[in-house]
Design a protein around this motif. Structure first.
Motif, PDB file in Angstrom:
ATOM      1  N   UNK A   1       0.832  -1.205   0.000  1.00 36.48           N
ATOM      2  CA  UNK A   1       0.000   0.000   0.000  1.00 36.48           C
ATOM      3  C   UNK A   1       0.869   1.257   0.000  1.00 36.48           C
ATOM      4  N   UNK A   2       1.983   1.221   0.743  1.00 35.91           N
ATOM      5  CA  UNK A   2       2.882   2.383   0.779  1.00 35.91           C
ATOM      6  C   UNK A   2       3.558   2.605  -0.568  1.00 35.91           C
ATOM      7  N   UNK A   3       3.699   1.535  -1.368  1.00 36.16           N
ATOM      8  CA  UNK A   3       4.332   1.680  -2.671  1.00 36.16           C
ATOM      9  C   UNK A   3       3.396   2.131  -3.775  1.00 36.16           C
ATOM     10  N   UNK A   4       2.090   1.999  -3.579  1.00 30.79           N
ATOM     11  CA  UNK A   4       1.132   2.320  -4.644  1.00 30.79           C
ATOM     12  C   UNK A   4       1.185   3.773  -5.114  1.00 30.79           C
ATOM     13  N   UNK A   5       1.301   4.774  -4.221  1.00 30.80           N
ATOM     14  CA  UNK A   5       1.357   6.165  -4.711  1.00 30.80           C
ATOM     15  C   UNK A   5       2.705   6.544  -5.307  1.00 30.80           C
ATOM     16  N   UNK A   6       3.716   5.695  -5.147  1.00 26.19           N
ATOM     17  CA  UNK A   6       5.089   6.064  -5.525  1.00 26.19           C
ATOM     18  C   UNK A   6       5.247   6.440  -6.992  1.00 26.19           C
ATOM     19  N   UNK A   7       4.614   5.732  -7.954  1.00 28.91           N
ATOM     20  CA  UNK A   7       4.768   6.138  -9.360  1.00 28.91           C
ATOM     21  C   UNK A   7       4.320   7.567  -9.625  1.00 28.91           C
ATOM     22  N   UNK A   8       3.289   8.032  -8.917  1.00 29.00           N
ATOM     23  CA  UNK A   8       2.812   9.395  -9.103  1.00 29.00           C
ATOM     24  C   UNK A   8       3.697  10.400  -8.358  1.00 29.00           C
ATOM     25  N   UNK A   9       4.479   9.895  -7.418  1.00 28.54           N
ATOM     26  CA  UNK A   9       5.418  10.745  -6.680  1.00 28.54           C
ATOM     27  C   UNK A   9       6.664  11.028  -7.523  1.00 28.54           C
ATOM     28  N   UNK A  10       7.224   9.994  -8.156  1.00 27.13           N
ATOM     29  CA  UNK A  10       8.451  10.171  -8.939  1.00 27.13           C
ATOM     30  C   UNK A  10       8.179  10.412 -10.422  1.00 27.13           C
ATOM     31  N   UNK A  11       6.991   9.993 -10.903  1.00 27.29           N
ATOM     32  CA  UNK A  11       6.520  10.121 -12.295  1.00 27.29           C
ATOM     33  C   UNK A  11       7.327   9.293 -13.295  1.00 27.29           C
ATOM     34  N   UNK A  12       8.412   8.700 -12.878  1.00 24.56           N
ATOM     35  CA  UNK A  12       9.165   7.789 -13.737  1.00 24.56           C
ATOM     36  C   UNK A  12       9.640   6.625 -12.865  1.00 24.56           C
ATOM     37  N   UNK A  13       9.282   5.415 -13.275  1.00 23.99           N
ATOM     38  CA  UNK A  13       9.593   4.226 -12.482  1.00 23.99           C
ATOM     39  C   UNK A  13      10.444   3.274 -13.306  1.00 23.99           C
ATOM     40  N   UNK A  14      11.563   2.839 -12.735  1.00 28.66           N
ATOM     41  CA  UNK A  14      12.368   1.783 -13.316  1.00 28.66           C
ATOM     42  C   UNK A  14      12.783   0.836 -12.189  1.00 28.66           C
ATOM     43  N   UNK A  15      13.288  -0.348 -12.503  1.00 31.21           N
ATOM     44  CA  UNK A  15      13.628  -1.318 -11.451  1.00 31.21           C
ATOM     45  C   UNK A  15      14.571  -0.795 -10.371  1.00 31.21           C
ATOM     46  N   UNK A  16      15.658  -0.064 -10.712  1.00 33.88           N
ATOM     47  CA  UNK A  16      16.516   0.443  -9.633  1.00 33.88           C
ATOM     48  C   UNK A  16      15.803   1.377  -8.664  1.00 33.88           C
ATOM     49  N   UNK A  17      14.787   2.083  -9.152  1.00 37.14           N
ATOM     50  CA  UNK A  17      14.030   2.986  -8.283  1.00 37.14           C
ATOM     51  C   UNK A  17      13.041   2.212  -7.430  1.00 37.14           C
ATOM     52  N   UNK A  18      12.303   1.299  -8.022  1.00 37.34           N
ATOM     53  CA  UNK A  18      11.293   0.535  -7.282  1.00 37.34           C
ATOM     54  C   UNK A  18      11.925  -0.419  -6.281  1.00 37.34           C
ATOM     55  N   UNK A  19      13.051  -1.026  -6.669  1.00 38.93           N
ATOM     56  CA  UNK A  19      13.760  -1.956  -5.781  1.00 38.93           C
ATOM     57  C   UNK A  19      14.944  -1.250  -5.116  1.00 38.93           C
ATOM     58  N   UNK A  20      14.746  -0.017  -4.740  1.00 38.55           N
ATOM     59  CA  UNK A  20      15.824   0.819  -4.217  1.00 38.55           C
ATOM     60  C   UNK A  20      16.445   0.241  -2.942  1.00 38.55           C
ATOM     61  N   UNK A  21      17.758   0.225  -2.897  1.00 40.14           N
ATOM     62  CA  UNK A  21      18.471  -0.211  -1.691  1.00 40.14           C
ATOM     63  C   UNK A  21      18.194   0.729  -0.534  1.00 40.14           C
ATOM     64  N   UNK A  22      18.048   2.019  -0.835  1.00 35.69           N
ATOM     65  CA  UNK A  22      17.783   2.999   0.211  1.00 35.69           C
ATOM     66  C   UNK A  22      16.472   2.704   0.927  1.00 35.69           C
ATOM     67  N   UNK A  23      15.437   2.362   0.168  1.00 37.01           N
ATOM     68  CA  UNK A  23      14.142   2.048   0.771  1.00 37.01           C
ATOM     69  C   UNK A  23      14.242   0.791   1.629  1.00 37.01           C
ATOM     70  N   UNK A  24      14.911  -0.235   1.111  1.00 42.28           N
ATOM     71  CA  UNK A  24      15.034  -1.489   1.852  1.00 42.28           C
ATOM     72  C   UNK A  24      15.818  -1.306   3.147  1.00 42.28           C
ATOM     73  N   UNK A  25      16.929  -0.572   3.075  1.00 43.37           N
ATOM     74  CA  UNK A  25      17.773  -0.378   4.258  1.00 43.37           C
ATOM     75  C   UNK A  25      17.073   0.489   5.294  1.00 43.37           C
ATOM     76  N   UNK A  26      16.453   1.567   4.855  1.00 39.08           N
ATOM     77  CA  UNK A  26      15.779   2.464   5.801  1.00 39.08           C
ATOM     78  C   UNK A  26      14.619   1.780   6.510  1.00 39.08           C
TER      79      UNK A  26
END
Length: 329
Positions: A234-259
């Motif tokens: 659910x927290x990931x659903x609005x993300x495409x509209x937040x960044x407006x461009x989605x690719x695998x490195x962004x969606x599977x971001x290490x920063x998100x996983x670590x934080x």
């Protein structure tokens, strides 16, 4: 043989007014934050606040399994990306409103959590963690080779030009993520003070003893994995509209996983309040560093702060404060 009595260690207590009070304080605080940011009249301020609230939701969701049950999930990015790409699929097909897309993304990530849990929850410790990490790698590979969602090239998502009741889409996204963060916290607090939370605490303390006492360990872990996965999606659903461009490195971001893992550890994993404190402190610090220094330092900041807290306060801020109170008595 009788089931041992296990009391929740939540900071919110067990009073009947506890949950409504948390909800009321959250709404008032969120409204004050909204109008404070609105006076700044800055789109970046809303986007920065969105990021911090996103980490509150992610850290809280991770803590339901990783903190309450003690099963460290390294596959946060897999569930987050499931929510992200479910939103992308909905955008490219039926184009439902975001408020309809979020439950769909939560359902998809929840089913993923249920499936992952059924296959991996018989593993324990580092073996479970490695299995969840493998899940993220497998899903990343699938997305990279799936042209419909952009593949390795990524995909653009256009925000609606107008949104009712809001002067900009950034303000709308902020309110949506605020609601998701509050909802995640309320769900986590309810679980902590319920039979499920007490059962998960028993599994965390000694799973073998809990099973001998009659605690249905697999069923409880499956419930926790499903709820945790659904909230992460659910927290990931609005993300495409937040960044407006989605690719695998962004969606599977290490920063998100670590934080998502570091923030509950910093705040304290034994209570719903710990991930909130960790996310607010570390997330705000990262946003300030992004503006004043460089966004490249974010992971370095997480690493340094995490090492300091593991050394000085291994039980997080909540545990450190609790230890200080006990020493003064």
């Amino acid at each position: 043989m009788t089931t041992p009595s296990i009391t929740a260690s939540g900071a919110g207590g067990r009073t009947p007014l506890g949950l409504p009070l948390v909800l009321l304080v959250s709404i008032i605080g969120g409204a004050a934050l909204y109008f404070g940011l609105d006076r700044l009249d800055s789109s970046y301020a809303f986007l920065a606040a969105y990021t911090v609230l996103q980490y509150v939701a992610l850290a809280t969701a991770w803590n339901i399994l990783g903190g309450y049950a003690g099963y460290v999930n390294f596959g946060v990015a897999a569930f987050f990306a499931t929510g992200v790409y479910t939103s992308v699929i909905v955008y490219k097909t039926v184009q439902w409103p975001l408020l309809v897309t979020i439950p769909v993304a939560a359902a998809a990530a929840g089913l993923l959590g249920l499936g992952m849990g059924y296959l991996t929850l018989r593993l324990r410790g580092v073996f479970f963690s490695i299995a969840t990490l493998a899940l993220a790698v497998v899903l990343n590979t699938v997305v990279v080779n799936w042209s419909f969602v952009g593949g390795s090239r990524g995909v653009y998502v256009m925000r609606p030009q107008d949104i009712s009741f809001f002067s900009s889409y950034e303000r709308y996204l902020f309110v949506v993520m605020l609601a998701l963060a509050i909802g995640s916290v309320l769900i986590a607090r309810t679980i902590e003070n319920s039979w499920l939370g007490r059962g998960l605490a028993a599994l965390r303390d000694d799973e073998m003893a809990a099973e001998c006492a009659g605690v249905p360990s697999l069923r409880m872990k499956l419930i926790a994995t499903t709820i945790s996965g659904a909230l992460l999606g659910a927290a990931g659903a609005p993300f495409p509209f937040f960044v407006t461009y989605v690719d695998p490195p962004t969606a599977f971001s290490l920063s998100i996983a670590v934080n998502a893992i570091a923030m509950p550890l910093i705040g304290g994993t034994a209570t719903w309040l710990g991930p909130v404190i960790g996310a607010l402190l570390l997330g705000t610090f990262q946003q300030i560093a992004t503006v004043t220094i460089s966004s490249a330092l974010n992971l370095l900041i997480v690493g340094v702060v995490l090492v300091v807290f593991i050394t000085v306060a291994p039980n997080g801020i909540i545990g450190f404060v609790k230890d200080l109170r006990e020493k003064r008595r």
